[in-house]
Design a protein around this motif. Structure first.
Motif, PDB file in Angstrom:
ATOM      1  N   SER A  66       0.830  -1.206   0.000  1.00  0.00           N
ATOM      2  CA  SER A  66       0.000   0.000   0.000  1.00  0.00           C
ATOM      3  C   SER A  66       0.865   1.257   0.000  1.00  0.00           C
ATOM      4  N   TRP A  67       2.037   1.182   0.615  1.00  0.00           N
ATOM      5  CA  TRP A  67       2.964   2.317   0.567  1.00  0.00           C
ATOM      6  C   TRP A  67       3.648   2.402  -0.789  1.00  0.00           C
ATOM      7  N   SER A  68       3.967   1.269  -1.372  1.00  0.00           N
ATOM      8  CA  SER A  68       4.630   1.260  -2.679  1.00  0.00           C
ATOM      9  C   SER A  68       3.736   1.836  -3.764  1.00  0.00           C
ATOM     10  N   ILE A  69       2.440   1.622  -3.631  1.00  0.00           N
ATOM     11  CA  ILE A  69       1.491   2.122  -4.635  1.00  0.00           C
ATOM     12  C   ILE A  69       1.538   3.638  -4.731  1.00  0.00           C
ATOM     13  N   VAL A  70       1.688   4.313  -3.591  1.00  0.00           N
ATOM     14  CA  VAL A  70       1.715   5.780  -3.607  1.00  0.00           C
ATOM     15  C   VAL A  70       3.121   6.322  -3.806  1.00  0.00           C
ATOM     16  N   GLY A  71       4.103   5.440  -3.996  1.00  0.00           N
ATOM     17  CA  GLY A  71       5.452   5.876  -4.329  1.00  0.00           C
ATOM     18  C   GLY A  71       6.374   6.103  -3.154  1.00  0.00           C
ATOM     19  N   VAL A  72       5.991   5.662  -1.976  1.00  0.00           N
ATOM     20  CA  VAL A  72       6.848   5.815  -0.809  1.00  0.00           C
ATOM     21  C   VAL A  72       7.680   4.546  -0.672  1.00  0.00           C
ATOM     22  N   VAL A  73       8.928   4.642  -1.118  1.00  0.00           N
ATOM     23  CA  VAL A  73       9.838   3.506  -1.054  1.00  0.00           C
ATOM     24  C   VAL A  73      11.089   3.966  -0.313  1.00  0.00           C
ATOM     25  N   MET A  74      11.227   3.475   0.915  1.00  0.00           N
ATOM     26  CA  MET A  74      12.369   3.824   1.748  1.00  0.00           C
ATOM     27  C   MET A  74      12.941   2.538   2.330  1.00  0.00           C
ATOM     28  N   SER A  75      13.931   2.672   3.195  1.00  0.00           N
ATOM     29  CA  SER A  75      14.546   1.477   3.769  1.00  0.00           C
ATOM     30  C   SER A  75      13.540   0.598   4.540  1.00  0.00           C
ATOM     31  N   PRO A  76      12.563   1.152   5.291  1.00  0.00           N
ATOM     32  CA  PRO A  76      11.597   0.263   5.943  1.00  0.00           C
ATOM     33  C   PRO A  76      10.801  -0.592   4.957  1.00  0.00           C
ATOM     34  N   THR A  77      10.620  -0.078   3.740  1.00  0.00           N
ATOM     35  CA  THR A  77       9.911  -0.857   2.726  1.00  0.00           C
ATOM     36  C   THR A  77      10.655  -2.159   2.444  1.00  0.00           C
ATOM     37  N   TYR A  78      11.958  -2.056   2.267  1.00  0.00           N
ATOM     38  CA  TYR A  78      12.762  -3.236   1.976  1.00  0.00           C
ATOM     39  C   TYR A  78      12.943  -4.119   3.205  1.00  0.00           C
ATOM     40  N   ILE A  79      13.098  -3.507   4.349  1.00  0.00           N
ATOM     41  CA  ILE A  79      13.282  -4.280   5.584  1.00  0.00           C
ATOM     42  C   ILE A  79      12.028  -5.094   5.893  1.00  0.00           C
TER      43      ILE A  79
END
Length: 111
Positions: A66-79
């Protein structure tokens, strides 16, 4: 009717609470699956624990998505994605592992 837009908004607005629940839930449920598999509990108990742990991992992946859909990709996304994928792999391995052990013991008894 289930509206995914509203679910994604809910997920993003309540991120701290969702992550605060899902991270420990993933780790504890996967740990329970590992423990049940290692001590040799019946397959039903291992499957049940792995199923619950897998649900938590899938929910984590949906939350991260749901965060990736709006373009928020940070280190917590990968973790968090790595945590969810690791938990899924461990749970699938715990389901497959008793079957391999049973086959290995059958082969060693026949020799």
């Amino acid at each position: 009717m289930l509206d995914f837009h509203h679910l994604a908004e809910f997920s993003r607005h309540n991120c701290i609470g969702i992550c605060g629940f899902l991270i420990p839930a993933n780790l504890l449920a996967t740990l329970l699956t590992i423990i049940l598999a290692v001590i040799g509990r019946p397959n039903f108990q291992v499957f049940l624990a792995a199923g619950v742990a897998s649900i938590f991992a899938v929910l984590m992946m949906l939350h991260v998505h749901s965060w990736s859909i709006v373009g928020v990709v940070m280190s917590p996304t990968y973790i968090l994605s790595g945590l969810a994928i690791t938990c899924l792999v461990v749970n699938v391995t715990a389901i497959i592992w008793p079957k391999r052990q049973l086959q290995a013991s059958t082969v060693s008894h026949n020799v």
